[in-house]
Design a protein around this motif. Structure first.
Motif, PDB file in Angstrom:
ATOM      1  N   LEU A   1      63.270  73.996  59.901  1.00  0.00           N
ATOM      2  CA  LEU A   1      64.288  74.856  60.501  1.00  0.00           C
ATOM      3  C   LEU A   1      63.791  75.332  61.864  1.00  0.00           C
ATOM      4  O   LEU A   1      62.643  75.768  61.996  1.00  0.00           O
ATOM      5  N   GLU A   2      64.651  75.251  62.860  1.00  0.00           N
ATOM      6  CA  GLU A   2      64.334  75.796  64.175  1.00  0.00           C
ATOM      7  C   GLU A   2      65.193  77.034  64.395  1.00  0.00           C
ATOM      8  O   GLU A   2      66.423  76.967  64.357  1.00  0.00           O
ATOM      9  N   LEU A   3      64.516  78.171  64.601  1.00  0.00           N
ATOM     10  CA  LEU A   3      65.198  79.446  64.753  1.00  0.00           C
ATOM     11  C   LEU A   3      65.290  79.831  66.225  1.00  0.00           C
ATOM     12  O   LEU A   3      64.616  79.257  67.089  1.00  0.00           O
ATOM     13  N   ALA A   4      66.123  80.801  66.489  1.00  0.00           N
ATOM     14  CA  ALA A   4      66.199  81.354  67.841  1.00  0.00           C
ATOM     15  C   ALA A   4      64.843  81.920  68.224  1.00  0.00           C
ATOM     16  O   ALA A   4      64.079  82.384  67.369  1.00  0.00           O
ATOM     17  N   GLY A   5      64.526  81.876  69.535  1.00  0.00           N
ATOM     18  CA  GLY A   5      63.239  82.392  69.997  1.00  0.00           C
ATOM     19  C   GLY A   5      62.117  81.390  69.862  1.00  0.00           C
ATOM     20  O   GLY A   5      60.947  81.785  69.789  1.00  0.00           O
ATOM     21  N   ASN A   6      62.470  80.086  69.813  1.00  0.00           N
ATOM     22  CA  ASN A   6      61.465  79.017  69.721  1.00  0.00           C
ATOM     23  C   ASN A   6      60.550  79.173  68.503  1.00  0.00           C
ATOM     24  O   ASN A   6      59.348  78.922  68.576  1.00  0.00           O
ATOM     25  N   ARG A   7      61.121  79.573  67.380  1.00  0.00           N
ATOM     26  CA  ARG A   7      60.355  79.701  66.143  1.00  0.00           C
ATOM     27  C   ARG A   7      60.699  78.538  65.209  1.00  0.00           C
ATOM     28  O   ARG A   7      61.833  78.089  65.161  1.00  0.00           O
ATOM     29  N   THR A   8      59.686  78.085  64.502  1.00  0.00           N
ATOM     30  CA  THR A   8      59.828  76.919  63.620  1.00  0.00           C
ATOM     31  C   THR A   8      59.417  77.284  62.198  1.00  0.00           C
ATOM     32  O   THR A   8      58.425  78.001  61.994  1.00  0.00           O
ATOM     33  N   VAL A   9      60.188  76.761  61.238  1.00  0.00           N
ATOM     34  CA  VAL A   9      59.902  77.001  59.825  1.00  0.00           C
ATOM     35  C   VAL A   9      59.751  75.659  59.123  1.00  0.00           C
ATOM     36  O   VAL A   9      60.670  74.833  59.137  1.00  0.00           O
ATOM     37  N   VAL A  10      58.571  75.432  58.538  1.00  0.00           N
ATOM     38  CA  VAL A  10      58.376  74.242  57.705  1.00  0.00           C
ATOM     39  C   VAL A  10      58.908  74.588  56.308  1.00  0.00           C
ATOM     40  O   VAL A  10      58.324  75.419  55.606  1.00  0.00           O
ATOM     41  N   TRP A  11      59.990  73.959  55.938  1.00  0.00           N
ATOM     42  CA  TRP A  11      60.669  74.267  54.677  1.00  0.00           C
ATOM     43  C   TRP A  11      60.191  73.356  53.553  1.00  0.00           C
ATOM     44  O   TRP A  11      60.198  73.736  52.387  1.00  0.00           O
ATOM     45  N   GLY A  12      59.822  72.138  53.886  1.00  0.00           N
ATOM     46  CA  GLY A  12      59.419  71.173  52.862  1.00  0.00           C
ATOM     47  C   GLY A  12      60.624  70.518  52.223  1.00  0.00           C
ATOM     48  O   GLY A  12      61.590  70.157  52.908  1.00  0.00           O
ATOM     49  N   SER A  13      60.626  70.368  50.919  1.00  0.00           N
ATOM     50  CA  SER A  13      61.763  69.772  50.218  1.00  0.00           C
ATOM     51  C   SER A  13      62.846  70.825  49.983  1.00  0.00           C
ATOM     52  O   SER A  13      62.665  72.003  50.275  1.00  0.00           O
ATOM     53  N   GLY A  14      63.956  70.380  49.423  1.00  0.00           N
ATOM     54  CA  GLY A  14      65.035  71.316  49.129  1.00  0.00           C
ATOM     55  C   GLY A  14      64.844  72.087  47.838  1.00  0.00           C
ATOM     56  O   GLY A  14      65.685  72.926  47.487  1.00  0.00           O
ATOM     57  N   GLU A  15      63.748  71.858  47.149  1.00  0.00           N
ATOM     58  CA  GLU A  15      63.498  72.539  45.882  1.00  0.00           C
ATOM     59  C   GLU A  15      62.974  73.960  46.110  1.00  0.00           C
ATOM     60  O   GLU A  15      62.389  74.256  47.135  1.00  0.00           O
TER      61      GLU A  15
END
Length: 271
Positions: A222-236
């Motif tokens: 996921l890429e959020l506002a403010g140039n922040r990144t979230v590694v989510w992995g799988s959908g589980e």
């Protein structure tokens, strides 16, 4: 002495003459071996006749008369679609008996012609109207296609192509062309996994999401506002990840990278 005897003899002969003719109604009942309808039997027969007559009249009123025919169609519940679009797509036969309208066929026709419609309830509004209660699909993500955008709902269904991206809806980027998981799961399942990840986020976090990127089934970012990144992995374990991410965003406001792929062991960096 002869006179009275003769009189009595004549009386006997008169009483033993041929029987009177039987009424034709009685003969008819006897031939059919039916009991004569006495006073106690006439009531149920009359009631049965009245029921048959009323039933015939009701059928005629529903299907043969001009009293209960379709004179109008009304659509409600629309947001992006217009009521006119829904009514035209429904194609309800006007002036047809209201009772004869196939409501299932009308609903099926609407969903086929207007994929934006998720559900529709077709109701008869007596005596002259058909009502169409519509629920539209709403975009959870959008996919860019040349200069247009494809809307994807919470079920992963691509239901509409629009010229302008709807405001506040994250963009889905599928970059799994060469990933083994694409051949294993297929585009549809990968797309549903991305949609599920976005849908699991609370509203205040979802508003910050700009891009949902899918590289493989186990690699959603996921890429959020403010140039922040979230590694989510799988959908589980989506709800658990969403809860952890919400807490991290509040606790580490200056961080730029968040990893919730293993929600029991999250990581933060770039603060």
């Amino acid at each position: 002495m002869a006179g009275p005897t003769t009189a009595r003899s004549g009386g006997a002969n008169a009483s033993s003459g041929p029987p009177a003719a039987e009424p034709s109604r009685a003969r008819w009942f006897r031939r059919l071996r039916l009991p004569l309808p006495g006073p106690r039997r006439r009531g149920p027969i009359i009631i049965l006749i009245l029921v048959v007559l009323l039933g015939g009249f009701a059928i005629w009123a529903l299907y043969g008369s001009k009293w209960l025919r379709v004179e109008g169609v009304k659509a409600s519940g629309t947001a992006v679609l217009t009521p006119r679009e829904v009514v035209d797509a429904a194609d309800v036969p006007m002036n047809a008996p209201l009772a004869s309208v196939d409501t299932d066929a009308v609903a099926r026709r609407l969903r086929e012609r207007l994929p934006r419609i998720k559900t529709v309830d077709v109701v008869r509004s007596w005596p002259h109207r058909i009502g169409l209660k519509v629920t539209e699909r709403t975009p959870e993500l959008i996919m860019r296609s040349d200069r247009k955008f494809i809307e994807v709902d919470v079920e992963g269904v691509r239901f509409a192509t629009v010229a302008t991206a709807p405001k506040g809806v994250p963009q889905l980027e599928m970059t799994a062309q060469d990933a083994p998981s694409l051949h294993r799961f297929g585009n549809d399942r990968l797309r549903r996994a991305a949609v599920t990840a976005a849908a699991d986020l609370p509203e205040d976090v979802r508003k910050q999401v700009r891009i949902v990127r899918v590289r493989s089934y186990d690699s959603i970012t996921l890429e959020l506002a403010g140039n922040r990144t979230v590694v989510w992995g799988s959908g589980e374990r989506g709800p658990e990840k969403a809860k952890v991410l919400t807490a991290l965003l509040k606790a580490a406001r200056d961080a730029r990278h968040f990893d919730v792929s293993v929600p029991s062991a999250p990581a933060v960096s770039g603060s």
